[in-house]
Scaffold this motif. Structure first.
Motif, PDB file in Angstrom:
ATOM      1  N   PRO A  48       0.826  -1.215   0.000  1.00  0.00           N
ATOM      2  CA  PRO A  48       0.000   0.000   0.000  1.00  0.00           C
ATOM      3  C   PRO A  48       0.860   1.265   0.000  1.00  0.00           C
ATOM      4  N   SER A  49       0.251   2.365  -0.417  1.00  0.00           N
ATOM      5  CA  SER A  49       0.986   3.626  -0.508  1.00  0.00           C
ATOM      6  C   SER A  49       1.471   4.114   0.852  1.00  0.00           C
ATOM      7  N   ARG A  56       8.712  15.028  -5.242  1.00  0.00           N
ATOM      8  CA  ARG A  56       8.243  16.107  -6.125  1.00  0.00           C
ATOM      9  C   ARG A  56       9.460  16.887  -6.616  1.00  0.00           C
ATOM     10  N   PHE A  57       9.504  17.137  -7.922  1.00  0.00           N
ATOM     11  CA  PHE A  57      10.591  17.865  -8.558  1.00  0.00           C
ATOM     12  C   PHE A  57      10.105  19.264  -8.896  1.00  0.00           C
ATOM     13  N   SER A  58      10.866  20.261  -8.498  1.00  0.00           N
ATOM     14  CA  SER A  58      10.585  21.645  -8.853  1.00  0.00           C
ATOM     15  C   SER A  58      11.926  22.309  -9.122  1.00  0.00           C
ATOM     16  N   GLY A  59      12.287  22.376 -10.407  1.00  0.00           N
ATOM     17  CA  GLY A  59      13.618  22.861 -10.754  1.00  0.00           C
ATOM     18  C   GLY A  59      14.663  21.937 -10.155  1.00  0.00           C
ATOM     19  N   SER A  60      15.579  22.488  -9.371  1.00  0.00           N
ATOM     20  CA  SER A  60      16.608  21.661  -8.736  1.00  0.00           C
ATOM     21  C   SER A  60      16.200  21.185  -7.349  1.00  0.00           C
ATOM     22  N   LYS A  61      15.035  21.596  -6.864  1.00  0.00           N
ATOM     23  CA  LYS A  61      14.557  21.219  -5.532  1.00  0.00           C
ATOM     24  C   LYS A  61      13.825  19.877  -5.588  1.00  0.00           C
ATOM     25  N   ARG A  62      14.043  19.049  -4.561  1.00  0.00           N
ATOM     26  CA  ARG A  62      13.375  17.753  -4.424  1.00  0.00           C
ATOM     27  C   ARG A  62      12.676  17.720  -3.064  1.00  0.00           C
ATOM     28  N   THR A  63      11.395  17.393  -3.074  1.00  0.00           N
ATOM     29  CA  THR A  63      10.636  17.312  -1.840  1.00  0.00           C
ATOM     30  C   THR A  63      10.074  15.902  -1.706  1.00  0.00           C
ATOM     31  N   VAL A  64      10.346  15.258  -0.570  1.00  0.00           N
ATOM     32  CA  VAL A  64       9.878  13.896  -0.327  1.00  0.00           C
ATOM     33  C   VAL A  64       8.589  13.955   0.481  1.00  0.00           C
ATOM     34  N   MET A  65       7.575  13.228  -0.009  1.00  0.00           N
ATOM     35  CA  MET A  65       6.294  13.116   0.699  1.00  0.00           C
ATOM     36  C   MET A  65       6.058  11.647   1.016  1.00  0.00           C
ATOM     37  N   ASP A  66       5.886  11.344   2.275  1.00  0.00           N
ATOM     38  CA  ASP A  66       5.599   9.973   2.683  1.00  0.00           C
ATOM     39  C   ASP A  66       4.133   9.652   2.453  1.00  0.00           C
ATOM     40  N   GLY A  67       3.850   8.366   2.138  1.00  0.00           N
ATOM     41  CA  GLY A  67       2.479   7.910   2.004  1.00  0.00           C
ATOM     42  C   GLY A  67       1.849   7.838   3.376  1.00  0.00           C
ATOM     43  N   PRO A  68       0.571   7.569   3.464  1.00  0.00           N
ATOM     44  CA  PRO A  68      -0.319   7.166   2.365  1.00  0.00           C
ATOM     45  C   PRO A  68      -0.768   8.362   1.545  1.00  0.00           C
ATOM     46  N   PHE A  69      -1.247   8.047   0.337  1.00  0.00           N
ATOM     47  CA  PHE A  69      -1.731   9.060  -0.575  1.00  0.00           C
ATOM     48  C   PHE A  69      -3.245   8.939  -0.651  1.00  0.00           C
ATOM     49  N   VAL A  72      -7.137   7.188  -3.785  1.00  0.00           N
ATOM     50  CA  VAL A  72      -6.997   5.749  -4.000  1.00  0.00           C
ATOM     51  C   VAL A  72      -7.228   5.380  -5.459  1.00  0.00           C
ATOM     52  N   LYS A  73      -8.192   6.006  -6.118  1.00  0.00           N
ATOM     53  CA  LYS A  73      -8.504   5.653  -7.507  1.00  0.00           C
ATOM     54  C   LYS A  73      -7.343   5.947  -8.459  1.00  0.00           C
ATOM     55  N   GLU A  74      -6.373   6.751  -8.029  1.00  0.00           N
ATOM     56  CA  GLU A  74      -5.219   7.076  -8.859  1.00  0.00           C
ATOM     57  C   GLU A  74      -4.005   6.206  -8.551  1.00  0.00           C
ATOM     58  N   LEU A  75      -4.128   5.308  -7.582  1.00  0.00           N
ATOM     59  CA  LEU A  75      -2.996   4.493  -7.143  1.00  0.00           C
ATOM     60  C   LEU A  75      -2.973   3.144  -7.840  1.00  0.00           C
ATOM     61  N   ILE A  76      -1.804   2.519  -7.828  1.00  0.00           N
ATOM     62  CA  ILE A  76      -1.587   1.229  -8.469  1.00  0.00           C
ATOM     63  C   ILE A  76      -1.342   0.181  -7.380  1.00  0.00           C
ATOM     64  N   ALA A  77      -2.013  -0.964  -7.512  1.00  0.00           N
ATOM     65  CA  ALA A  77      -1.853  -2.054  -6.543  1.00  0.00           C
ATOM     66  C   ALA A  77      -0.942  -3.157  -7.072  1.00  0.00           C
ATOM     67  N   GLY A  78      -0.707  -3.179  -8.373  1.00  0.00           N
ATOM     68  CA  GLY A  78       0.143  -4.207  -8.953  1.00  0.00           C
ATOM     69  C   GLY A  78       0.280  -3.985 -10.441  1.00  0.00           C
TER      70      GLY A  78
END
Length: 145
Positions: A48-49, A56-69, A72-78
């Motif tokens: 699970p997420s 997330r990429f914004s120019g040279s900046k990287r932002t990490v977001m932990d799940g869950p997201f 659900v309808k946009e997520l992949i289970a397999g």
């Protein structure tokens, strides 16, 4: 032609509910058919997420977001990776999948790019690099077996 077959998540897959023995048995039989037909290249279920992250990429900046997201309808289970002759053949195989969620669900079919799809942007040097990396990856996978 290669296609990635994406199994969409639902509230149960996102809650970490493991498929029951019946569904695992049906999927196992289906996977055997895919392998015997020379269609299946890979296939896996995803945790699970809540166990995942997004970057997330914004120019040279990287932002990490932990799940869950949340969406659900946009997520992949397999997923599966298949090699078939056409989109129509991929659709026919997908129609034979045991219902992956046991209720209303969706499976998405996406064609994978090949080197030829990139045209002149994929220079001979880049194509050689791509070929070398694929060969190295194949060798690494073969050494694991």
């Amino acid at each position: 032609m290669k296609f990635m077959i994406l199994i969409k998540a639902d509230k149960n897959s996102e809650a970490g509910v493991i498929p029951d023995e019946r569904l695992l048995t049906e999927m196992g039989k289906f996977n055997e058919e895919l392998v015997k037909a020379g269609v299946m290249l890979a296939g896996e279920g995803l945790h699970p997420s809540s166990k995942g992250a997004r970057v997330r990429f914004s120019g040279s900046k990287r932002t990490v977001m932990d799940g869950p997201f949340t969406e659900v309808k946009e997520l992949i289970a397999g997923f599966w990776m298949w090699e078939v002759k056409s989109r129509e053949e991929a659709i026919e195989w997908v129609k034979r999948i045991p219902n992956p969620m046991g209720m209303e669900s969706e499976v998405e079919i996406r064609q994978v790019f090949t080197a030829d799809d990139f045209g002149p942007a994929l220079t001979p040097e880049l194509r050689a690099q791509e070929d070398r990396l694929r060969a190295e990856t194949t060798q690494r996978l073969n050494n694991r077996s």
